[in-house]
Design an enzyme around this catalytic site. Structure first.
Site, PDB file in Angstrom:
ATOM      1  N   PHE A   1      35.598  65.213  31.292  1.00 18.65           N
ATOM      2  CA  PHE A   1      35.666  63.807  31.819  1.00 18.65           C
ATOM      3  C   PHE A   1      34.619  63.672  32.956  1.00 18.65           C
ATOM      4  CE2 PHE A   1      37.619  60.258  33.720  1.00 18.65           C
ATOM      5  CZ  PHE A   1      38.744  59.870  33.180  1.00 18.65           C
TER       6      PHE A   1
ATOM      7  N   ALA B   1      39.862  67.735  34.331  1.00 16.80           N
ATOM      8  CA  ALA B   1      40.186  68.555  35.541  1.00 16.80           C
ATOM      9  C   ALA B   1      41.465  68.984  35.296  1.00 16.80           C
ATOM     10  CB  ALA B   1      39.931  67.724  37.097  1.00 16.80           C
TER      11      ALA B   1
ATOM     12  N   VAL C   1      36.670  64.340  39.646  1.00 22.22           N
ATOM     13  CA  VAL C   1      37.745  63.416  39.697  1.00 22.22           C
ATOM     14  C   VAL C   1      37.289  62.462  40.490  1.00 22.22           C
ATOM     15  CG1 VAL C   1      40.291  63.079  39.930  1.00 22.22           C
ATOM     16  CG2 VAL C   1      39.171  65.221  39.165  1.00 22.22           C
TER      17      VAL C   1
ATOM     18  N   THR D   1      40.473  56.064  38.558  1.00 20.14           N
ATOM     19  CA  THR D   1      41.700  56.469  38.006  1.00 20.14           C
ATOM     20  C   THR D   1      42.658  56.060  38.788  1.00 20.14           C
ATOM     21  OG1 THR D   1      43.065  58.604  37.383  1.00 20.14           O
ATOM     22  CG2 THR D   1      41.184  58.579  38.791  1.00 20.14           C
TER      23      THR D   1
ATOM     24  N   HIS E   1      45.719  57.717  38.557  1.00 25.61           N
ATOM     25  CA  HIS E   1      46.472  58.898  38.704  1.00 25.61           C
ATOM     26  C   HIS E   1      45.515  59.908  39.458  1.00 25.61           C
ATOM     27  CE1 HIS E   1      45.060  59.364  34.964  1.00 25.61           C
ATOM     28  NE2 HIS E   1      45.658  60.678  34.715  1.00 25.61           N
TER      29      HIS E   1
ATOM     30  N   PHE F   1      37.336  76.742  43.301  1.00 20.72           N
ATOM     31  CA  PHE F   1      37.476  75.223  43.091  1.00 20.72           C
ATOM     32  C   PHE F   1      36.220  74.553  43.326  1.00 20.72           C
ATOM     33  CE2 PHE F   1      39.443  71.264  44.237  1.00 20.72           C
ATOM     34  CZ  PHE F   1      40.044  70.916  43.056  1.00 20.72           C
TER      35      PHE F   1
ATOM     36  N   ARG G   1      26.418  64.652  45.198  1.00 18.80           N
ATOM     37  CA  ARG G   1      27.079  66.160  45.287  1.00 18.80           C
ATOM     38  C   ARG G   1      26.603  66.982  44.282  1.00 18.80           C
ATOM     39  NH1 ARG G   1      32.852  64.626  48.175  1.00 18.80           N
ATOM     40  NH2 ARG G   1      31.917  63.374  49.735  1.00 18.80           N
TER      41      ARG G   1
HETATM   42  N1  INI Z   1      40.065  63.940  34.571  1.00 19.39           N
HETATM   43  C1  INI Z   1      38.860  64.405  35.248  1.00 19.39           C
HETATM   44  O1  INI Z   1      38.410  65.485  35.148  1.00 19.39           O
HETATM   45  N2  INI Z   1      38.400  63.550  36.067  1.00 19.39           N
HETATM   46  C2  INI Z   1      38.860  62.266  36.331  1.00 19.39           C
HETATM   47  O2  INI Z   1      38.525  61.342  37.225  1.00 19.39           O
HETATM   48  C3  INI Z   1      40.128  61.889  35.397  1.00 19.39           C
HETATM   49  N3  INI Z   1      40.735  60.315  35.608  1.00 19.39           N
HETATM   50  O3  INI Z   1      39.955  59.552  36.085  1.00 19.39           O
HETATM   51  O4  INI Z   1      41.679  60.398  34.997  1.00 19.39           O
HETATM   52  C4  INI Z   1      40.632  62.754  34.575  1.00 19.39           C
HETATM   53  N4  INI Z   1      41.611  62.633  33.933  1.00 19.39           N
HETATM   54  C5  INI Z   1      42.149  63.264  32.655  1.00 19.39           C
HETATM   55  C6  INI Z   1      42.723  64.330  33.086  1.00 19.39           C
HETATM   56  O5  INI Z   1      42.118  65.312  33.600  1.00 19.39           O
HETATM   57  C7  INI Z   1      43.383  65.216  31.830  1.00 19.39           C
HETATM   58  O6  INI Z   1      42.410  65.389  30.854  1.00 19.39           O
HETATM   59  C8  INI Z   1      44.367  64.101  30.850  1.00 19.39           C
HETATM   60  O7  INI Z   1      45.315  63.436  31.819  1.00 19.39           O
HETATM   61  C9  INI Z   1      45.167  64.829  29.760  1.00 19.39           C
HETATM   62  O8  INI Z   1      45.767  65.776  30.367  1.00 19.39           O
END
Ligand code: INI
Length: 178
Positions: free
Chosen positions: A43, A77, A103, A108, A110, A135, A149
Site C-alpha cells: 500500500f 502496514a 500510512v 484513509t 482508519h 518501525f 521522508r
Molecule cells: N495500509 C497502508 O500501509 N497505508 C495506508 O495508508 C493504508 N490506508 O490508507 O488504508 C493501508 N491500508 C491497508 C491496511 O494496511 C491493510 O492492508 C488492510 O486493512 C487489510 O488488512
C-alpha cells in the site's frame, strides 16, 4: 544556542558519562555476517520502494551481504507485524527485521487504526521474540510529507531504519556477551 543544540545528542557529553560509570554501551553499525529481513507494505508502494532503496544502500555500506537480505511484501502496514513475527520466530530467525510502510492520513479514514496497530504489533513482536524489529513505517498527514521522508539522501527514513537495526543488533550482542 538553538533548540536543536539543546535537544540533540552530544557525543562529548556521552564520552563524559562513559568515564563515570562502570559499563557504557553504544551500538555500532557493522553489518558483516548479519541476516536481515525487510518487511514492506505494498500500500503506497511507490513510497515504500523508496524506503527499501534507502535501507538497502545503508546495509550495503555496513557490509551486509545482499544474499543475507530477504525482502517480503505484505498488502499493507496492518499486515507487517504478522510477517515480522514469521521472520523473528520462524525456523531460520534473522538477526533483525526492518519494517517499512507508509500510512497517509489524507488517504484513509482508519489511519489511526492502521498506524496504531502496525506500531503496536511491531513492538509486540520484538519484545516477545527478543529480535529487534524496527518501525520504519511512515505515518504522515500528506503524500508530500511521505515523499520528503523517502528522498534518496541521508534523510531517507529507510536508511534511518537500517541504521537502527544495526545498532540494536550490536547493542543486544554486547549485552549478551557475544
Ligand atoms: N495500509 C497502508 O500501509 N497505508 C495506508 O495508508 C493504508 N490506508 O490508507 O488504508 C493501508 N491500508 C491497508 C491496511 O494496511 C491493510 O492492508 C488492510 O486493512 C487489510 O488488512
Amino acid at each position: 544556542m538553538t533548540s536543536s543544540d539543546q535537544t540533540e545528542f552530544d557525543p562529548l557529553r556521552g564520552e563524559a558519562i562513559r568515564g563515570v560509570v562502570g559499563t557504557y554501551l553504544e551500538g555500532g553499525h557493522d553489518g558483516r555476517g548479519l541476516r536481515i529481513a525487510i518487511v514492506a507494505g505494498r500500500f503506497n508502494g511507490g513510497i515504500t520502494t523508496r524506503l527499501i532503496d534507502g535501507a538497502l544502500a545503508t546495509l550495503d555500506e555496513a557490509g551486509v551481504s545482499r544474499s543475507d537480505v530477504t525482502v517480503a511484501w505484505v498488502p499493507g502496514a496492518y499486515e507487517i507485524p504478522m510477517m515480522a513475527l514469521a521472520f523473528a520466530d520462524g525456523p531460520f530467525p534473522v538477526d533483525a527485521v526492518i519494517t517499512l510502510g507508509a500510512v497517509i492520513r489524507g488517504d484513509t479514514g482508519h489511519y489511526d487504526i492502521v498506524a496504531g496497530e502496525s506500531a503496536r504489533g511491531v513492538q509486540d513482536v520484538q519484545l516477545t521474540t527478543g529480535v529487534p524489529v524496527i518501525f520504519g513505517v511512515l505515518t504522515t498527514n500528506t503524500v508530500e510529507q511521505a515523499l520528503e521522508r523517502s528522498l534518496p539522501d541521508e534523510t531517507n527514513k529507510g536508511r534511518e531504519a537500517a541504521l537502527t537495526a544495526l545498532e540494536m543488533v550490536s547493542l543486544l550482542r554486547q549485552r549478551s556477551g557475544r
